[in-house]
Design an enzyme around this catalytic site. Structure first.
Site, PDB file in Angstrom:
ATOM      1  N   GLY A 137      50.902  25.937  38.890  1.00  0.00           N
ATOM      2  CA  GLY A 137      51.497  27.069  38.192  1.00  0.00           C
ATOM      3  C   GLY A 137      51.592  26.823  36.697  1.00  0.00           C
ATOM      4  O   GLY A 137      51.249  25.741  36.198  1.00  0.00           O
ATOM      5  N   HIS A 144      19.748  52.157  41.857  1.00  0.00           N
ATOM      6  CA  HIS A 144      19.285  51.379  43.010  1.00  0.00           C
ATOM      7  C   HIS A 144      18.189  50.405  42.542  1.00  0.00           C
ATOM      8  O   HIS A 144      17.387  50.755  41.679  1.00  0.00           O
ATOM      9  CB  HIS A 144      18.727  52.328  44.075  1.00  0.00           C
TER      10      HIS A 144
END
Length: 442
Positions: free
Chosen positions: A253, A427
């Site tokens: 942390g 695409h």
């Protein structure tokens, strides 16, 4: 004593952007930074950028030496660019030194020997000092020569054959994936019984399974008890046995950097020792703001950038922008492949008493995965069944870090899921999978 229109403590994303913005308006700005290695802030120097360079090069199977050399080159270039951006502005003074408040609106600056260099005063001060890693109080932590925080581990001169990571949070997982791809044997020791507990269970399990198959050793419910150095390695003693390491990463942390003489001011801290702010990022003293990691909350550079927008609006705008209206916040865990998330999971939506529709799409059903040569991953989406608005998505797979931003826009603009479902995409791309992902079912 030097008088300025704006004093900013810390050279992070919010602070540097605000400094430049104020300077363009003719304001005299002082930016105080205690380390010349931190021009530009955490992200550029010791956070997002260097770690993602290593992630990228690891995925390309580059050598440890080549990856770390390129990381240093990238960081050096960005550090210099950020310094010059501010230092060459006639309205900005970049001040090297440690800042301490003498009073609410007086900031003293000291050199490395605690010698007072000067005092800077302004009715508008922004605290942008960031956060630093938490170092656990474990026997041997202060004496072992092979323990590193997230900054130190990215400055190794030699590749460790064995890396033990204390902690299993997102930062820990990114480093585990990165070093594993660079050829290091990695063991992750996590205190709790589960990794990524806030994520969708199915996707979480898929990600951990992929990381495990890649060679990472995960040990849960592991309490680290002692670090013991031998001549050529470090032994990590835990309740689950001992683990030998050439390097140990402490990743449990981060804590806010609030060693600023705040006791000489009316600025208050929260119970978590973060600087207390309201929705406009104002502290408990008028004219003083806190931005970025030092105020707690989500520790992302793009949150710091949005903090800049909020303070800019409060100082020079109509005061309408706040932490309450900045919209959904996406994030990505840069493991391999990346896991990206915005909004609610299905479980969270149901707990909020919402009627939902769900979309689910394995990455191996997306045509682009053949080109990427990577079938790993799973995409999931959640839609409100009553309003048809998108509630959230978790995307685990290649290029999810780019796709998640489209879903964030849909959530913020309250767009019907049908827009994403029926939109025309190029695409072959991963983004076109939104056509199928949002073909949701009750």
């Amino acid at each position: 004593m030097k008088q300025f229109d704006l004093v900013i403590i810390g050279f992070g994303k919010a602070g540097k952007t605000l400094a430049k913005t104020a300077a363009r308006q003719g304001k005299k700005v002082a930016v105080i930074e205690q380390s010349n290695k931190m021009y530009g802030g955490t992200c550029i120097n010791i956070g997002c950028i260097p770690s993602k360079v290593l992630v990228h090069d690891g995925e390309l199977n580059k050598s440890f030496v080549d990856a770390f050399e390129r990381k240093s080159e990238v960081v050096g270039a960005l550090n210099k660019k950020n310094y010059n951006t501010l230092a060459t502005d006639e309205n900005i003074e970049v001040v090297d030194g440690k800042a301490k408040f003498k009073s609410n609106y007086e900031v003293e600056v000291f050199d490395d020997n605690d010698k007072l260099l000067d005092t800077y005063t302004s009715k508008n001060i922004v605290i942008n000092t960031g956060a630093s890693p938490v170092i656990p109080d474990i026997e041997g932590v202060k004496t072992s020569k092979r323990l590193y925080d997230s900054t130190g581990i990215m400055n190794l001169s030699e590749q460790p054959k064995r890396l033990v990571i204390i902690g299993g949070g997102y930062i820990a997982l990114e480093f585990a994936s990165m070093f594993n791809n660079l050829g290091t044997d990695v063991t992750v020791l996590e205190r709790s019984d589960i990794l990524m507990p806030k994520e969708d269970e199915e996707i979480r399990n898929a990600a951990i399974n992929d990381l495990t198959e890649a060679g990472i050793n995960f040990v849960t419910e592991a309490e680290s008890e002692k670090f013991e150095d031998t001549e050529d390695h470090t032994i990590v003693h835990t309740n689950k046995g001992t683990f030998e390491a050439d390097a140990v990463l402490l990743a449990i942390g981060r804590k806010p950097n609030v060693d600023l003489g705040l006791e000489n001011t009316d600025i208050e801290l929260t119970d978590r020792k973060e600087i207390k702010v309201d929705e406009h990022l104002r502290t408990t003293r008028e004219g003083i703001y806190a931005v970025g990691d030092v105020k707690g909350g989500m520790q992302f550079t793009y949150i710091s950038l949005d903090d800049f927008r909020i303070v800019k609006d409060d100082l020079y705008g109509d005061k309408e922008r706040t932490t309450e209206n900045r919209g959904a916040v996406p994030y990505t865990v840069f493991i391999d492949p990346p896991l990206s998330r915005v909004g609610m999971t299905a479980k969270e939506a149901k707990e909020a008493s919402k009627e939902i529709k769900e979309g689910k799409l394995p990455v191996n059903s997306i045509p682009r995965h053949k080109i990427n040569n990577d079938p790993r991953g799973l995409f999931k989406a959640v839609v409100d069944a009553e309003t048809n608005e998108v509630l959230g998505a978790t995307l685990y797979g290649k290029e999810s870090e780019e796709m998640i931003n489209i879903v964030k826009l849909a959530i913020d603009q309250k767009i019907s899921y049908e827009v994403l479902r029926d939109n025309i995409y190029t695409h072959p791309t991963m983004t076109e999978s939104l056509n199928d992902l949002f073909n949701v079912k009750e």
